[in-house]
Design a protein around this motif. Structure first.
Motif, PDB file in Angstrom:
ATOM      1  N   VAL B  36       0.835  -1.204   0.000  1.00 26.35           N
ATOM      2  CA  VAL B  36       0.000   0.000   0.000  1.00 26.35           C
ATOM      3  C   VAL B  36       0.873   1.258   0.000  1.00 26.35           C
ATOM      4  CG1 VAL B  36      -2.086  -1.013   1.010  1.00 26.35           C
ATOM      5  CG2 VAL B  36      -0.264  -0.222   2.513  1.00 26.35           C
ATOM      6  N   LYS B  38       1.542   3.424  -2.249  1.00 24.42           N
ATOM      7  CA  LYS B  38       0.971   4.653  -2.814  1.00 24.42           C
ATOM      8  C   LYS B  38      -0.029   5.308  -1.860  1.00 24.42           C
ATOM      9  CE  LYS B  38       1.570   3.684  -7.697  1.00 24.42           C
ATOM     10  NZ  LYS B  38       0.903   3.228  -8.925  1.00 24.42           N
ATOM     11  N   GLN B  39      -0.803   4.496  -1.157  1.00 21.89           N
ATOM     12  CA  GLN B  39      -1.843   5.063  -0.293  1.00 21.89           C
ATOM     13  C   GLN B  39      -1.327   5.414   1.103  1.00 21.89           C
ATOM     14  OE1 GLN B  39      -2.006   2.178  -1.972  1.00 21.89           O
ATOM     15  NE2 GLN B  39      -4.070   1.729  -2.727  1.00 21.89           N
ATOM     16  N   PHE B  40      -0.366   4.607   1.617  1.00 21.42           N
ATOM     17  CA  PHE B  40      -0.012   4.757   3.032  1.00 21.42           C
ATOM     18  C   PHE B  40       1.504   4.813   3.292  1.00 21.42           C
ATOM     19  CE2 PHE B  40      -4.255   2.691   3.281  1.00 21.42           C
ATOM     20  CZ  PHE B  40      -4.901   3.606   4.106  1.00 21.42           C
TER      21      PHE B  40
END
Lengths: 512, 88, 289
Positions: B36, B38-40
């Motif tokens: 994750v 890119k998101q986190f």
């Protein structure tokens, strides 16, 4: 501009052309025209049979920029697409459009042809593996067109895309092109997508590894649609064509979701004699089928038909008399193939009959209940099954948007939160199926019903099911995962997502 | 707390994070691989750094492979690694 | 509280800890013992600590299974876990001696942490021949004991007999445990059914244990919860019977009758109490409003 779903879609897309914007799932009502098909007639004394692909290719009017089609019934065991494209590339042709009903990891060789501009356009309802990654990375010259299974039939019948040559993987054929999918070492069962290819392409080449004496006594695609028959050693790897058996999920969360879904269906008002039903081959979908079977037996419910890709579980329900008939566009396992061959009520159908919105009525219109998956859902009930949540292509609609539009009760089953990914977003990363056609979302922590479906909400209020709003569901998930950062994208469009009527729902942009 | 020896914690299963903690001399250096990212990604790096500081670790090199672990898991795995690395 | 099912969850598995309550079991048992390898006891304690501080398990009872006192892990397990104020501790290989020790430690920690005394409850996992013989005393060793859970696998090993599907070898232990629990008015929780693919077997085993007097069942797989609940939830017939008993009782009271009958059978206090229990259970699990 922003379309009515709030997606930023330009009016004109380079390499795609002018965009018809999505205008509601029923907006395409009207009079349609089919394209006229050019054909070369076959007269007494003419031969169709070849013993190698090269002599057929010598006869075909190959040219730069041509459109060739393939179908995916051999799934991840398919040899035909690679076999044909290798030869076309070796002959030096360029700028080719591939219309493949689906592209799987086994088609990784295509990446090199994409990089060399041999292949510059791709149409498909589902793309996974290296080709999906290459498209996501912006390697394909023109944006990939990602349509639905029904949309593909519509595109080909209408002539929105005219297929020059269809290559048909034929598990069994005679020398005159009577084909079936149920016999032979590469048997795959129903040939629904191939049927529409054979009907709509100008030239049709059947490629088989099981030539039988004329006439083939089981015919799925008739000789009247086939120009050439080629015999090769193998059209596919049986291990990749179908899994021996498809399996119910062992994941307890998946089973919990399946239990809740069955309980919901039981109380939905559609659980009664004459019910029609569709579910896929995913582990949770199969678990729903298994639960439904028990409930239908217990409550003495006799359904009308089950449709779609057919699995052994659905075949068992048919054998138990729980469904009068099966409508099969492709088989997912060996039990389904066997049944397609043996059971009279197990009827195969073309992709057009299955799901084309522009014919005189497709099977999806007659569906009561469909169970579908999702990688993401937004608070407007729009569904993404095309990309991962970081924007990489990993699938596509297949029949998702078609069945969702047709069915009276379209249920999405998905784990709410796993591996820090929440299934419910403010905005889906890519929009595959419009929310106005989605009725219910079932997750392990709660069920959200589309607020449009007031009568369903009323009916389910009386049950013990954990009904909540989609915002509540989203909050539960985000409390666990945290709020994800919006993934950033460039302006470059790598894929166009077409609705079943040919309008554009959304585009996939290259991630930063 | 001083990191005396390399230590591992966590697994490569989904929802977990595998942490390899090593002595360092130059502050906290984090090498993160995450599904994750890119998101986190940024959040996870900050969380790892803050968790180490809370435990009094000032110099360490971390290699982390994240399979979608939630914050509580990341913190727990860091704490486990630090406890293990601090033992003589 | 209602304790039809108590579900074991491995203590060092983040994916399971964060979904522990979604399977709908009445209790979850976060396991530090068998499900955690020897080298990972520290990691599991820290992970469970994080999970309990982070998640709200709602109305689900949260129980921690610690390692037995015969291992080097028990004392630290209790020290770390009790301070997190779980609903209960599951004491493995329970004996009167270990129960006394655990009770004292919990009392001490409750004082130190300012928790109400006796607020951390105990479930006794009886899984040795000695534990079976002394089960009554074990329960009496602490006011915290809410249930005895039977552990059939270890017990069969201690008996030196094979564990079989029909559990004949557990007959004595089952009835002994049930009797002690009923005598001391706590829950009796049956051993888990370990073949998770045999749903019919689970159903038969659960029905059998219910007949013997067990009030709930341990489970090692979330897939078993529905079946267990099916057995331990009142059926529509039972609910309707209970309602009729209560109605007849009200009518009899109005008419000033001390004794009354229903369907030709005399209704006395134990039957009324059973009807009330049925309705209460039905209410708790949402079968009736």
């Amino acid at each position: 501009m922003k379309n009515i779903l709030g997606r930023e879609v330009p009016d004109n897309i380079k390499g795609y052309g002018e965009v018809k914007h999505y205008d509601g799932y029923l907006a395409s009502k009207g009079t349609k025209t089919k394209r006229s098909i050019k054909l070369t007639n076959v007269l007494p004394g003419d031969e169709k049979l070849h013993d190698n692909l090269d002599t057929v290719l010598d006869k075909l009017p190959l040219k730069d920029g041509m459109v060739v089609s393939f179908h995916h019934h051999l799934r991840n065991g398919d040899f035909v697409l690679n076999m044909v494209m290798e030869k076309i590339a070796a002959r030096g042709y360029k700028d080719i459009t591939i219309a493949a009903s689906s592209i799987f990891p086994c088609h990784g060789e295509l990446v090199e042809l994409i990089e060399k501009k041999v292949v510059t356009s791709i149409y498909a309802a589902y793309i996974s593996g290296p080709v999906a990654e290459a498209i996501s990375a912006g390697k394909l010259e023109n944006p990939a067109v990602m349509h639905t299974h029904g949309g593909r039939a519509r595109i080909m019948e209408s002539g929105d895309l005219s297929i020059d040559i269809a290559f048909i993987a034929a598990p069994t054929s005679d020398d005159y092109g009577n084909i079936n999918g149920v016999d032979g070492k590469s048997a795959c069962g129903a040939l629904g997508y191939a049927y529409t290819d054979a009907e709509t392409a100008d030239i049709t080449v059947a490629i088989t590894d099981n030539l039988v004496e004329y006439p083939n006594t089981t015919i799925d695609i008739p000789q009247t649609l086939i120009d050439y028959v080629v015999v090769v050693d193998a059209i596919g790897d049986p291990n990749g064509i179908v899994s021996g058996t498809t399996q119910i999920t062992k994941n307890p969360i998946g089973l919990k979701i399946a239990n809740m879904t069955t309980e919901l269906i039981k109380n939905s008002g559609y659980f009664k004699d004459g019910m029609s039903f569709q579910t896929g081959a995913g582990g949770v979908s199969l678990a729903v089928a298994a639960d439904m079977k028990a409930e239908m037996i217990e409550n003495n419910i006799k359904g009308s038909f089950a449709s779609g890709g057919i699995t052994g579980y659905i075949v068992d329900m048919y054998k138990e008399g729980l469904f009068k008939s099966l409508f099969d566009v492709q088989c997912f396992d060996l039990a389904a193939i066997k049944s397609a061959k043996e059971n009279p009520g197990h009827m195969t159908m073309s992709a057009s009959m299955y799901a084309n919105a522009d014919n005189k009525g497709s099977v999806v219109n007659k569906l009561d209940v469909v169970i579908l998956g999702a990688t993401e859902i937004d608070t407007d009930f729009n569904v993404n099954v095309t990309t991962t949540s970081d924007g990489t292509i990993m699938g596509g609609s297949g029949g998702h948007a078609d069945t969702s539009a047709g069915a009276k009760l379209a249920i999405i089953v998905t784990q709410l939160a796993n591996s820090r990914i929440s299934a419910i977003k403010d905005r889906v990363t890519a929009l595959t199926t419009p929310g106005e056609t989605v009725d219910v979302i079932v997750t392990e922590r709660g069920i959200a019903i589309n607020p449009k479906r007031t009568e369903l909400i009323e009916r389910l209020k009386e049950t013990n099911l954990p009904i909540m709003t989609i915002d509540e569901l989203k909050n539960i998930a985000e409390n666990m995962t945290g709020k994800p950062k919006e993934v950033e994208f460039t302006d470059e469009i790598v894929a166009v997502i077409e609705y079943r009527d040919g309008t554009v729902l959304d585009v996939v942009r290259k991630a930063k | 707390m001083k990191i005396l020896k390399p230590a591992k914690a966590g697994t490569l299963e989904s929802n977990d994070i595998s942490i390899m903690l090593m002595p360092g001399t130059n502050g906290i250096e984090i090498e993160l691989e995450s599904i994750v990212e890119k998101q986190f990604g940024t959040e996870i790096r900050t969380l790892i750094e803050n968790s180490l500081k809370e435990l009094g670790v000032e110099d360490a090199t971390i290699k982390a492979i994240d399979k979608g672990a939630l914050d509580y898991t990341i913190k727990a795995r860091i704490e486990t690694a630090v406890t293990r690395a601090g033992e003589m | 509280m209602l304790r039809r099912s108590m579900l074991f969850m491995p203590g060092n598995n983040p994916g399971m800890l964060q979904t522990a309550e979604v399977f709908g079991s009445d209790s979850v048992i976060l396991d530090l013992e068998d499900a955690v390898s020897l080298g990972e006891k520290d990691a599991a304690r820290i992970l469970i600590k994080g999970a309990l501080k982070t998640f709200n398990y709602g109305t689900t009872e949260v129980v921690i299974r610690i390692n037995p006192f015969s291992t080097p892990y028990a004392l630290e397990d209790i020290d770390v876990m009790a301070r997190l104020k779980p609903n209960a501790i599951l004491l493995p290989k329970a004996t009167p001696e270990d129960m006394k020790l655990l009770d004292e430690m919990l009392t001490k920690i409750e004082k130190e942490e300012g928790f109400e005394e006796g607020s951390i409850r105990i479930h006794a996992l009886v899984e040795t021949t000695y534990g079976v013989e002394t089960v009554y005393e074990t329960i009496q060793m602490s006011n915290r004991v809410d249930s005895v859970c039977l552990g059939g696998e270890d017990l069969a090993a201690d008996l030196g007999v094979a564990r079989t599907k029909d559990s004949e070898e557990l007959f004595y232990a089952r009835t002994k445990v049930v009797n002690a629990c009923k005598a001391l008015k706590i829950d009796a929780i049956d051993t888990p059914f370990t073949d998770t693919n045999d749903e019919a077997g689970l159903l038969a085993d659960t029905i059998h244990a219910k007949k013997l007097g067990f009030t709930g069942k341990l489970s090692i797989n979330p897939r078993q919860i529905n079946t267990i609940h099916k057995v331990y939830s009142p059926t529509a017939d039972e609910i309707s019977w209970a309602n009729r008993v209560m109605y007849a009782k009200d009518e009899a009271e109005k008419e000033g009758l001390g004794v009354f009958s229903l369907d030709g059978k005399m209704i006395d206090a134990p039957i009324i109490s059973r009807a009330m229990n049925t309705l209460n259970t039905a209410r708790v699990i949402g079968l009736i409003k």
